[in-house]
Motif scaffolding. Structure first.
Motif, PDB file in Angstrom:
ATOM      1  N   THR A  28       0.834  -1.207   0.000  1.00  0.00           N
ATOM      2  CA  THR A  28       0.000   0.000   0.000  1.00  0.00           C
ATOM      3  C   THR A  28       0.865   1.252   0.000  1.00  0.00           C
ATOM      4  N   LEU A  29       1.904   1.247   0.830  1.00  0.00           N
ATOM      5  CA  LEU A  29       2.816   2.398   0.867  1.00  0.00           C
ATOM      6  C   LEU A  29       3.539   2.568  -0.467  1.00  0.00           C
ATOM      7  N   ALA A  30       4.067   1.469  -1.020  1.00  0.00           N
ATOM      8  CA  ALA A  30       4.805   1.543  -2.289  1.00  0.00           C
ATOM      9  C   ALA A  30       3.912   2.081  -3.399  1.00  0.00           C
ATOM     10  N   GLU A  31       2.676   1.604  -3.452  1.00  0.00           N
ATOM     11  CA  GLU A  31       1.758   2.088  -4.486  1.00  0.00           C
ATOM     12  C   GLU A  31       1.446   3.569  -4.281  1.00  0.00           C
ATOM     13  N   GLY A  32       1.295   3.978  -3.031  1.00  0.00           N
ATOM     14  CA  GLY A  32       0.991   5.372  -2.751  1.00  0.00           C
ATOM     15  C   GLY A  32       2.164   6.294  -3.029  1.00  0.00           C
ATOM     16  N   VAL A  33       3.366   5.838  -2.740  1.00  0.00           N
ATOM     17  CA  VAL A  33       4.552   6.679  -2.889  1.00  0.00           C
ATOM     18  C   VAL A  33       5.119   6.622  -4.297  1.00  0.00           C
ATOM     19  N   TYR A  34       5.252   5.415  -4.827  1.00  0.00           N
ATOM     20  CA  TYR A  34       5.925   5.235  -6.115  1.00  0.00           C
ATOM     21  C   TYR A  34       4.978   4.914  -7.267  1.00  0.00           C
ATOM     22  N   PRO A  65      16.224  -2.308  -2.017  1.00  0.00           N
ATOM     23  CA  PRO A  65      16.458  -1.276  -1.001  1.00  0.00           C
ATOM     24  C   PRO A  65      15.175  -0.531  -0.602  1.00  0.00           C
ATOM     25  N   ALA A  66      14.315  -0.247  -1.562  1.00  0.00           N
ATOM     26  CA  ALA A  66      13.068   0.457  -1.251  1.00  0.00           C
ATOM     27  C   ALA A  66      12.174  -0.416  -0.384  1.00  0.00           C
ATOM     28  N   ARG A  67      12.049  -1.686  -0.740  1.00  0.00           N
ATOM     29  CA  ARG A  67      11.210  -2.602   0.034  1.00  0.00           C
ATOM     30  C   ARG A  67      11.748  -2.770   1.447  1.00  0.00           C
ATOM     31  N   THR A  68      13.057  -2.936   1.557  1.00  0.00           N
ATOM     32  CA  THR A  68      13.672  -3.098   2.877  1.00  0.00           C
ATOM     33  C   THR A  68      13.424  -1.867   3.743  1.00  0.00           C
ATOM     34  N   ALA A  69      13.575  -0.697   3.167  1.00  0.00           N
ATOM     35  CA  ALA A  69      13.366   0.548   3.922  1.00  0.00           C
ATOM     36  C   ALA A  69      11.904   0.679   4.353  1.00  0.00           C
ATOM     37  N   LEU A  70      10.973   0.391   3.439  1.00  0.00           N
ATOM     38  CA  LEU A  70       9.556   0.488   3.795  1.00  0.00           C
ATOM     39  C   LEU A  70       9.194  -0.520   4.878  1.00  0.00           C
ATOM     40  N   LEU A  71       9.697  -1.741   4.749  1.00  0.00           N
ATOM     41  CA  LEU A  71       9.425  -2.767   5.760  1.00  0.00           C
ATOM     42  C   LEU A  71      10.026  -2.364   7.109  1.00  0.00           C
ATOM     43  N   SER A  72      11.222  -1.807   7.090  1.00  0.00           N
ATOM     44  CA  SER A  72      11.847  -1.348   8.338  1.00  0.00           C
ATOM     45  C   SER A  72      11.010  -0.242   8.978  1.00  0.00           C
ATOM     46  N   TRP A  73      10.498   0.666   8.157  1.00  0.00           N
ATOM     47  CA  TRP A  73       9.660   1.728   8.689  1.00  0.00           C
ATOM     48  C   TRP A  73       8.382   1.144   9.305  1.00  0.00           C
ATOM     49  N   VAL A  74       7.763   0.189   8.617  1.00  0.00           N
ATOM     50  CA  VAL A  74       6.543  -0.438   9.129  1.00  0.00           C
ATOM     51  C   VAL A  74       6.822  -1.098  10.477  1.00  0.00           C
ATOM     52  N   ARG A  75       7.937  -1.817  10.572  1.00  0.00           N
ATOM     53  CA  ARG A  75       8.267  -2.480  11.835  1.00  0.00           C
ATOM     54  C   ARG A  75       8.558  -1.448  12.927  1.00  0.00           C
ATOM     55  N   GLY A  76       9.146  -0.321  12.566  1.00  0.00           N
ATOM     56  CA  GLY A  76       9.357   0.754  13.536  1.00  0.00           C
ATOM     57  C   GLY A  76       8.039   1.322  14.035  1.00  0.00           C
ATOM     58  N   VAL A  77       7.082   1.478  13.123  1.00  0.00           N
ATOM     59  CA  VAL A  77       5.750   1.952  13.510  1.00  0.00           C
ATOM     60  C   VAL A  77       5.102   0.938  14.456  1.00  0.00           C
ATOM     61  N   GLY A 132       9.014  10.251   5.636  1.00  0.00           N
ATOM     62  CA  GLY A 132       9.694  11.169   4.716  1.00  0.00           C
ATOM     63  C   GLY A 132      11.199  10.955   4.741  1.00  0.00           C
ATOM     64  N   GLY A 133      11.769  10.810   5.933  1.00  0.00           N
ATOM     65  CA  GLY A 133      13.206  10.541   6.056  1.00  0.00           C
ATOM     66  C   GLY A 133      13.574   9.205   5.439  1.00  0.00           C
ATOM     67  N   THR A 134      12.734   8.211   5.629  1.00  0.00           N
ATOM     68  CA  THR A 134      12.971   6.893   5.036  1.00  0.00           C
ATOM     69  C   THR A 134      12.977   6.995   3.517  1.00  0.00           C
TER      70      THR A 134
END
Length: 175
Positions: free
Chosen positions: A99-105, A113-125, A152-154
């Motif tokens: 959902t995030l990838a579709e919304g952002v990209y 790298p994009a998937r890893t960063a998004l997944l890391s952000w989700v786990r941080g949330v 945004g930083g991610t």
């Protein structure tokens, strides 16, 4: 099982028969809870990207606030190690990352790298949300805004790692 039967207004034997085991009943509860979390996460599809991200994060926080035990169970994968419960949790994470990838990209198929960063952000949330529901503190809105801003930083970090995935220009959210 007694509590579940009492809440359902059914005999304990019927509950046990329907789910074949206590574990089966627990997995069914987790799957039902996941449906609510996923529905919250993907709501707001017609919003601009910034509004959509805010709606997604707020939906997850709202779900966690209202369903604290279920949220903890979902993000931790259940009690102990249960491969099926972990698979359910991983499916939820995948839906949110997609959902995030579709919304952002504008697409779900993003680079590693994009998937890893998004997944890391989700786990941080998830971690920040578990911390928030575990103690009195800021309101949901006060918790939501910093989580959205860290995305945004991610995204800026992803743009440095993979120029094929540029960070979107900052935008005001329309919620």
């Amino acid at each position: 099982m007694d509590d579940i039967a009492r809440q359902a207004g059914a005999a304990k034997g019927l509950i046990s028969y329907s789910f074949h085991s206590k574990r089966g009943c627990c997995l069914a509860i987790v799957q039902d809870s996941v449906a609510g979390l996923v529905a919250s996460a993907v709501s707001g599809l017609g919003l601009p990207p910034a509004g959509r991200v805010h709606r997604t994060v707020d939906g997850c926080l709202r779900y966690a606030e209202r369903n604290q035990a279920a949220y903890r169970t979902i993000v931790t994968g259940g009690v102990g190690f249960d491969a099926e419960a972990h698979a359910i949790r991983d499916q939820v994470r995948e839906v949110i990352v997609t959902t995030l990838a579709e919304g952002v990209y504008g697409r779900a198929d993003v680079s590693a790298p994009a998937r890893t960063a998004l997944l890391s952000w989700v786990r941080g949330v998830e971690g920040a949300t578990r911390d928030w529901i575990g103690r009195p503190g800021p309101t949901r809105a006060a918790r939501c805004d910093p989580l959205v801003k860290t995305l945004g930083g991610t995204l800026r970090a992803v743009a440095v790692l993979d120029p094929a995935h540029p960070a979107p220009a900052p935008a005001r959210r329309d919620a």
